[in-house]
Design a protein around this motif. Structure first.
Motif, PDB file in Angstrom:
ATOM      1  N   THR A  56     -12.687  15.836   7.925  1.00 29.71           N
ATOM      2  CA  THR A  56     -11.993  16.776   7.039  1.00 29.71           C
ATOM      3  C   THR A  56     -11.897  16.208   5.630  1.00 29.71           C
ATOM      4  O   THR A  56     -12.159  16.903   4.646  1.00 29.71           O
ATOM      5  N   ILE A  57     -11.534  14.934   5.542  1.00 32.16           N
ATOM      6  CA  ILE A  57     -11.440  14.296   4.231  1.00 32.16           C
ATOM      7  C   ILE A  57     -12.807  14.231   3.567  1.00 32.16           C
ATOM      8  O   ILE A  57     -12.950  14.513   2.381  1.00 32.16           O
ATOM      9  N   SER A  71      -9.172   1.236   2.782  1.00 32.88           N
ATOM     10  CA  SER A  71      -9.115   2.679   2.550  1.00 32.88           C
ATOM     11  C   SER A  71     -10.457   3.303   2.151  1.00 32.88           C
ATOM     12  O   SER A  71     -10.522   4.499   1.878  1.00 32.88           O
ATOM     13  N   ARG A  72     -11.516   2.504   2.133  1.00 36.14           N
ATOM     14  CA  ARG A  72     -12.821   3.054   1.811  1.00 36.14           C
ATOM     15  C   ARG A  72     -13.639   3.102   3.093  1.00 36.14           C
ATOM     16  O   ARG A  72     -13.839   2.081   3.754  1.00 36.14           O
ATOM     17  N   SER A 110      -1.730   5.565   3.258  1.00 38.65           N
ATOM     18  CA  SER A 110      -1.574   4.389   4.103  1.00 38.65           C
ATOM     19  C   SER A 110      -1.817   4.711   5.578  1.00 38.65           C
ATOM     20  O   SER A 110      -1.849   5.874   5.974  1.00 38.65           O
ATOM     21  N   ARG A 111      -1.952   3.655   6.384  1.00 33.88           N
ATOM     22  CA  ARG A 111      -2.089   3.825   7.832  1.00 33.88           C
ATOM     23  C   ARG A 111      -0.880   4.557   8.399  1.00 33.88           C
ATOM     24  O   ARG A 111      -0.991   5.354   9.333  1.00 33.88           O
ATOM     25  N   SER A 112       0.261   4.263   7.827  1.00 35.03           N
ATOM     26  CA  SER A 112       1.495   4.880   8.291  1.00 35.03           C
ATOM     27  C   SER A 112       1.470   6.395   8.049  1.00 35.03           C
ATOM     28  O   SER A 112       1.879   7.191   8.895  1.00 35.03           O
ATOM     29  N   ASP A 113       0.944   6.794   6.904  1.00 38.44           N
ATOM     30  CA  ASP A 113       0.809   8.226   6.608  1.00 38.44           C
ATOM     31  C   ASP A 113      -0.197   8.880   7.545  1.00 38.44           C
ATOM     32  O   ASP A 113       0.025   9.991   8.040  1.00 38.44           O
ATOM     33  N   ILE A 114      -1.307   8.190   7.779  1.00 36.33           N
ATOM     34  CA  ILE A 114      -2.332   8.733   8.680  1.00 36.33           C
ATOM     35  C   ILE A 114      -1.738   8.916  10.073  1.00 36.33           C
ATOM     36  O   ILE A 114      -1.905   9.965  10.709  1.00 36.33           O
ATOM     37  N   LEU A 135      -9.540   7.036   1.369  1.00 38.19           N
ATOM     38  CA  LEU A 135      -8.431   7.600   2.137  1.00 38.19           C
ATOM     39  C   LEU A 135      -7.191   7.858   1.283  1.00 38.19           C
ATOM     40  O   LEU A 135      -6.461   8.793   1.508  1.00 38.19           O
ATOM     41  N   LEU A 136      -6.940   6.968   0.325  1.00 44.43           N
ATOM     42  CA  LEU A 136      -5.781   7.073  -0.575  1.00 44.43           C
ATOM     43  C   LEU A 136      -4.432   6.830   0.121  1.00 44.43           C
ATOM     44  O   LEU A 136      -3.570   6.157  -0.415  1.00 44.43           O
TER      45      LEU A 136
END
Lengths: 241, 241
Positions: free
Chosen positions: B172-173, B224-225, B190-194, B187-188
DNA sequence: GGGTCTCATTGACCCACGTCAAGTTTCATG
DNA sequence: CATGAAACTTGACGTGGGTCAATGAGACCC
């Protein structure tokens, strides 16, 4: 143009329904139309009926028609190729479905109970939409509420436990049916539908309801009639004020 | 009324931005406005900036303002009382937020990166909405797409495995950033947001990404890349065509 | 009334993902 | 280039809910 003329929709499937004796007259999009608009609106509609279990349309089909549900319950769902199913909502009288600015439906729609609906050709409906700003505003309001409900459901699916999901579900239905604490709630849909709506299996739904019954949080009469003796208690379980 | 006058928004926080040099000019709701409408529209707006991590508004607060995001990324989320969080979406330049016909916001909004936005008083915006039918149609289209995305996310949260969720998310991204297979995706967030977006924990996100890397489905550069050597392969993992 | 079909319940067992606890990398800052 | 601090990764282990299988309960039909 006499005020007493009933506004009739075109006959379809032998069912002829007058808007002014329609159950959903004050709930559906047509509630915001004046008499003249309603006349044009209903002239553009045909009515349809579906038996429980019949499919209205499938995800991916060309979105050539839009519908206003006047009676009964419809479930919307999406499938993965291996058959896993997610029900994204249960619609009731007054709800609108099939609005798509894309070319195809993004979900499937199937009758949970026998239903009646008003049916519009997509192009015809979009023209009416341009002519009737009330209608567009009403649909925007509906879309906005549905979006809020969808976000609430994402919270449920992503972060709530099975017990919280069931409690939330029962409370939502109870509020939708506007019953007092002492009146029972009718589920209408099967355990399988509930499971696919809540992201669980039928076994977990069944077990969780049994546990809640044993704890006295609910009482069951048959498989689909639920008494909620204390909504506040259930709200505590649901994890939301 | 000269055509060359730049349309300016009111100064706010020292940032003065002309609509005709705005990144989101062709993406946001203002894309459907003619020059005169745009002038009135922008006269009603102020601009604002937020640093990463700053909150725009909280769920439950009076919904007095609406926003159009012109730069950066914002996350929307809902909380349970014990702190469990579900992120319901990531917004980018061109997206509209805060549309509420109810009295309060139904989610919280926080900047993921530094952001710029156009800001409207609710009452003022609703008046503009009545005067500009294009605008209303555009918002209805946006609401309709968001609803489709929300239903897709319900399918993900209710029925997909961790691996399928991550694959779906990355695709999707990648599609949103319109990159080819060989270009990396940023990704921009954080893992926590994901994790809170996909209904997982940070550990599961991290482990699943590591596994996908080991399998060659993706490559990581920093945290994040992400390189996606073969989108079709990832689509197979995602479980959707 | 008995047969059958479908749906719901219950039990035993299992596993994907969560929890808890170290490391490790990244990055800002003096 | 040290020095934290925050973010991320990895490992060991536990568990909520899934899976599989048997049983029970209506509903419908002859």
């Amino acid at each position: 143009m006499g005020q007493s003329d009933p506004v009739m929709t075109t006959v379809c499937c032998g069912a002829q329904v007058a808007c002014d004796q329609c159950d959903a007259r004050d709930l559906a999009v047509c509630a915001v139309l004046d008499e003249d608009e309603l006349r044009r609106f209903s002239a553009a509609a045909t009515t349809a009926r579906l038996e429980a279990g019949q499919t209205l349309f499938h995800e991916g089909e060309p979105a050539d028609e839009m519908f206003s549900l006047t009676e009964g319950m419809i479930k919307l769902y999406k499938l993965l190729q291996d058959g896993r199913r997610q029900i994204t909502g249960f619609l009731v009288a007054g709800d609108f479905l099939g609005l798509a600015f894309g070319r195809t439906y993004v979900y499937s729609a199937e009758a949970v109970t026998p239903v009646r609906l008003c049916r519009f050709r997509r192009a015809v409906f979009l023209r009416l939409l341009e002519e009737m700003p009330h209608l567009e505003r009403n649909l925007l309001g509906r879309a906005s509420s549905e979006l809020a409900a969808a976000q609430e459901q994402m919270l449920l699916l992503g972060r709530k436990t099975a017990r919280e999901r069931l409690a939330t579900f029962l409370l939502t239905i109870a509020e939708r049916q506007r019953r007092t604490d002492s009146e029972p709630v009718d589920l209408l849909m099967s355990r399988s539908d509930i499971a696919d709506y809540l992201g669980l299996t039928i076994e977990t739904v069944s077990r969780t309801l049994s546990t809640m019954r044993r704890l006295g949080a609910i009482a069951l009469d048959g498989t689909s009639r639920v008494y909620i003796p204390d909504r506040e208690a259930l709200r505590t379980i649901a994890g939301v004020g």
